[in-house]
Design a protein around this motif. Structure first.
Motif, PDB file in Angstrom:
ATOM      1  N   PHE A 124     -19.449  12.239   4.929  1.00 32.04           N
ATOM      2  CA  PHE A 124     -18.176  11.704   5.417  1.00 32.04           C
ATOM      3  C   PHE A 124     -17.762  12.377   6.719  1.00 32.04           C
ATOM      4  N   ASN A 146     -10.465  16.911   8.354  1.00 26.78           N
ATOM      5  CA  ASN A 146     -10.448  17.373   6.964  1.00 26.78           C
ATOM      6  C   ASN A 146     -11.346  18.582   6.716  1.00 26.78           C
ATOM      7  N   PHE A 161     -14.165  12.197   8.872  1.00 25.02           N
ATOM      8  CA  PHE A 161     -12.822  11.622   8.794  1.00 25.02           C
ATOM      9  C   PHE A 161     -12.114  11.661  10.148  1.00 25.02           C
ATOM     10  N   ARG A 180     -22.038  11.059  -3.980  1.00 25.25           N
ATOM     11  CA  ARG A 180     -21.323  11.433  -2.745  1.00 25.25           C
ATOM     12  C   ARG A 180     -21.934  12.676  -2.126  1.00 25.25           C
ATOM     13  N   ASN A 181     -22.273  13.605  -3.014  1.00 25.05           N
ATOM     14  CA  ASN A 181     -22.798  14.878  -2.558  1.00 25.05           C
ATOM     15  C   ASN A 181     -24.160  14.729  -1.865  1.00 25.05           C
ATOM     16  N   ASN A 194     -14.156   2.999   1.045  1.00 26.68           N
ATOM     17  CA  ASN A 194     -14.085   3.834  -0.160  1.00 26.68           C
ATOM     18  C   ASN A 194     -15.162   3.462  -1.171  1.00 26.68           C
ATOM     19  N   THR A 203      -9.120  12.717  10.600  1.00 27.95           N
ATOM     20  CA  THR A 203      -8.378  13.980  10.727  1.00 27.95           C
ATOM     21  C   THR A 203      -9.249  15.197  10.415  1.00 27.95           C
ATOM     22  N   LYS A 211      -8.919  27.412   5.578  1.00 26.77           N
ATOM     23  CA  LYS A 211      -9.036  28.853   5.336  1.00 26.77           C
ATOM     24  C   LYS A 211     -10.483  29.329   5.462  1.00 26.77           C
ATOM     25  N   ARG A 229     -21.158  19.178   8.700  1.00 28.33           N
ATOM     26  CA  ARG A 229     -20.949  19.210   7.252  1.00 28.33           C
ATOM     27  C   ARG A 229     -21.463  17.918   6.598  1.00 28.33           C
ATOM     28  N   PHE A 237       1.097   4.068  -2.973  1.00 34.50           N
ATOM     29  CA  PHE A 237       0.888   5.471  -2.660  1.00 34.50           C
ATOM     30  C   PHE A 237       1.991   6.329  -3.273  1.00 34.50           C
ATOM     31  N   LEU A 293     -11.741  22.574   5.739  1.00 30.75           N
ATOM     32  CA  LEU A 293     -11.006  23.520   4.894  1.00 30.75           C
ATOM     33  C   LEU A 293     -10.478  24.617   5.816  1.00 30.75           C
ATOM     34  N   LEU A 334     -16.185   6.645  -3.383  1.00 30.24           N
ATOM     35  CA  LEU A 334     -14.931   7.237  -3.814  1.00 30.24           C
ATOM     36  C   LEU A 334     -14.233   6.300  -4.796  1.00 30.24           C
ATOM     37  N   PRO A 365     -20.796  21.269   0.903  1.00 28.38           N
ATOM     38  CA  PRO A 365     -21.541  20.286   0.101  1.00 28.38           C
ATOM     39  C   PRO A 365     -22.739  20.912  -0.615  1.00 28.38           C
ATOM     40  N   GLU A 388     -21.252  24.704   4.638  1.00 23.35           N
ATOM     41  CA  GLU A 388     -21.966  25.066   3.405  1.00 23.35           C
ATOM     42  C   GLU A 388     -21.420  24.345   2.161  1.00 23.35           C
ATOM     43  N   GLU A 403       0.839  -1.209   0.000  1.00 20.45           N
ATOM     44  CA  GLU A 403       0.000   0.000   0.000  1.00 20.45           C
ATOM     45  C   GLU A 403       0.867   1.248   0.000  1.00 20.45           C
TER      46      GLU A 403
END
Lengths: 405, 274
Positions: free
Chosen positions: B134, B140, B136, B128-129, B96, B138, B144, B201, B9, B142, B101, B154, B152, B5
């Protein structure tokens, strides 16, 4: 997702990396700025030449002592001369000239009260005004009787009252000293503005030719002659006519070169046009180079950005972003960078043009057309630089991207 | 397996910079849009996930690795399932696939009555949307964007208008108890709060399943408990939850356990803890 949202996300990303983004677009800012200034200089020059041509007309020839500029510059001035005899000969013998205006020029100290300036003093004739299309704001021009009586009267160029720090109206009828000789001020000329191909006429003082010759300079050597071509006569024919008269007057043997230069004032405008067009070529060169560098800057930053934001791309894909969404996001970001560069470049160029205009008394005109081209080009640069990184971003596998750190 | 794996990667990362031959074999026929006639054998209502002999193979040059080896599994609406197994058991691959995914090499995956195993990338993004939330390990988020903008996101990809987006995002944040942290950036939030934003989210588009991958892995025990309590609350409100974990003390909160080993389901049982 709307374009507006994409732009909002792009602006967010750019703001998030404000310094880096600023450095990225710096090249575009500088490039566009330079181009705007250069183009403004070109437009301004063209407009000034055009204006001058409109006021002067193309039927006035200038005659200068010395050889043509084309053959290694003006010949030594003590060997070559243009005198009042030449002026008389032209008036007497030329067939195609309606008026001939002599200009007997020299620099002299000019004093008024405790003010002391150095100015060009020009001895000339009454028809100077009509031939050169000048106008008076105050008083009168030199007359034939002034000429005949060698009167000490002076007509001032537009800038002289300002230099003497005195209102034009109150200068009229007052005495000023020109080279220690007292003259009476009889008139003030209207402004001509910047002139190309001659000394600035706004800074000159005009006195009768005879006074200049016999009382001030003691010389009959002319600085230049202007000749107005008769209506319906070609300028070329008039030039041949002048050449004939002057060569005979100067006793130049056949085959020897002229010791004077006849200049069509249209030549000045041709000269300016060619300078402007050369300049335009350089501008396009600068534009191309700076935008290429700018594009490479945006490209490299976008590539770094895609690598750096791999995880973000993964997250967005997991949340439902399609390839198209990601592609759009990164292209819009690159375009926004380019557009911002263009925008700041336009501001820089505009401010620069204004500054140069006011500082150096040069006409710089920022044209709308230039601005629009600058915007279009910077947006295109952003787009072109953004396509590849955006494509790479859109192709990322969400699983790999989510694992990236 | 694990080493492989890692290697895979590394190989994939080169992809960004140049031409590269995909190491995963994807049958081209699977990329095609679904055949409408195939929807006749759609599963009964109330069933949200139907995995039919799912295989996932990775072509590693000389050898083929079978990450999933015929997984069959059905899940009903409002189930609370924990998928468990050691590293290399195939649980990430399964997650996945469930999360759309990735596509199975062979086998069919029906999600809420739609065969998603044959969808193209764009259609999968849409699934997915709309269908999957999801969460996670970590978080994940955003980094910034503030909490509200994160939640917002999705809805942005669903093409929902600004006002409704904002209202629904605020509602979701209220639901996870973060109504007062709307304009905080992730860096201004604690780990637990970040994970709550992530849950908000995940929920904002009202997904068919909430898919959580080690959601407490990066949290201390007490904060982890809080998140698990939140999951329980959502479960009580009717949410279908799939938890991927290797921690038994987390998995024990779920109502059904599925154990994977070497790409196969070894155990599948209901937990009797209530």
């Amino acid at each position: 997702m709307s374009l507006l949202e994409s732009i909002r996300i792009a602006l967010g990303a750019i703001r998030g990396n404000a310094l880096r983004s600023a450095l990225t677009i710096l090249m575009i800012v500088i490039g566009v700025g330079c181009v705007i200034i250069g183009a403004a200089f070109g437009s301004g020059t063209q407009a000034a030449v055009q204006e001058q041509m409109n006021t002067l007309g193309t039927n006035v020839l200038s005659i200068w002592p010395g050889q043509s500029f084309g053959r290694g510059g003006v010949a030594s001035s003590n060997r070559v001369s243009l005198t009042i005899d030449d002026y008389d000969a032209l008036r007497r013998d030329s067939q195609f000239l309606s008026a001939v205006v002599p200009e007997l020029r020299s620099g002299r100290q000019v004093k008024f009260g405790n003010k002391n300036i150095y100015g060009t003093v020009t001895g000339t004739t009454p028809n100077y005004m009509a031939v050169n299309n000048r106008e008076l704001t105050h008083g009168r021009m030199i007359t034939q009787s002034d000429l005949a009586a060698r009167r000490r009267v002076a007509v001032l160029g537009y800038s002289i009252p300002t230099s003497l720090e005195f209102a034009p109206t109150s200068l009229l009828g007052r005495d000023i000293s020109i080279g220690r000789i007292i003259f009476k001020v009889i008139g003030v000329f209207a402004e001509v503005g910047s002139s190309y191909g001659g000394p600035s006429v706004d800074d000159a003082i005009y006195i009768p030719l005879t006074t200049a010759r016999f009382r001030v300079f003691g010389s009959d050597r002319l600085g230049s002659l202007s000749a107005e071509v008769k209506e319906n006569i070609g300028v070329d024919m008039a030039m041949v006519d002048i050449e004939r008269v002057l060569r005979r007057e100067h006793k130049i043997r056949p085959g020897d070169p002229n010791d004077f230069t006849i200049m069509n004032r249209g030549v000045f405008s041709d000269m300016m046009q060619s300078i402007t067009s050369t300049l335009s070529t350089y501008i396009i060169g600068i534009l191309a180079i700076s935008l290429l560098i700018g594009a490479i800057g945006i490209l490299s930053i976008m590539l770094v950005s895609v690598t750096e934001r791999t995880r973000e791309i993964g997250v967005r894909k997991a949340l439902g972003a399609t390839r198209g969404n990601i592609l759009t996001q990164f292209i819009v970001e690159a375009i926004t960078l380019g557009a911002l560069g263009g925008l700041f470049g336009i501001i820089l160029g505009w401010l620069g043009s204004e500054a140069i205009s006011s500082q150096f008394d040069m006409p710089l005109i920022v044209e709308m057309q230039t601005v629009l081209i600058a915007v279009a080009v910077s947006v295109s640069v952003g787009f072109l630089a953004g396509v590849w990184p955006a494509y790479l971003a859109s192709r990322l596998d969400p699983i790999e991207a989510l694992r990236h750190d | 397996m694990f080493e492989n794996e890692e290697k895979r990667f590394e190989v994939r990362r080169i992809k960004l910079w140049g031409s590269y031959k995909p190491t995963r074999s994807i049958d081209k026929t699977l990329m095609a849009t679904p055949d409408p006639s195939a929807s006749t054998d759609s599963p009964p209502a109330g069933q949200v996930i139907d995995l039919q002999s799912i295989h996932k193979n990775y072509d590693m040059g000389s050898e083929t690795i079978h990450a999933l080896n015929g997984v069959d599994c059905r899940m009903e609406v409002n189930e609370y399932v924990a998928i468990m197994g050691p590293s290399g058991s195939g649980k990430s691959t399964l997650m996945n696939i469930i999360g759309c995914l990735d596509r199975p090499s062979t086998g069919e995956y029906w999600l809420a009555g739609e065969n998603v195993s044959k969808l193209n990338d764009k259609a999968l993004a849409r699934v997915r949307n709309r269908m999957i939330g999801f969460v996670f390990q970590t978080f994940n988020l955003l980094s910034k964007s503030n909490a509200l903008q994160n939640v917002e996101t999705p809805l942005l990809y669903s093409g929902i208008g600004r006002r409704e987006r904002r209202n629904r995002a605020l509602e979701a944040l209220e639901r996870v108890g973060l109504g007062d942290r709307t304009f905080h950036k992730p860096s201004e939030l604690s780990g637990g709060q970040r994970q709550r934003v992530a849950v908000a989210r995940a929920l904002v588009n009202d997904p068919a399943i909430l898919l959580a991958d080690e959601p407490t892995g990066n949290l201390d025990t007490r904060t982890g408990e809080d998140i698990m309590a939140l999951f329980e609350e959502l479960y009580s409100a009717g949410q279908t939850i799939i938890l991927v974990t290797h921690e038994p003390e987390i998995a024990v909160r779920a109502k059904r356990h599925i154990h994977l080993r070497d790409g196969e389901v070894t155990e599948d049982y209901l937990v009797e803890n209530g």
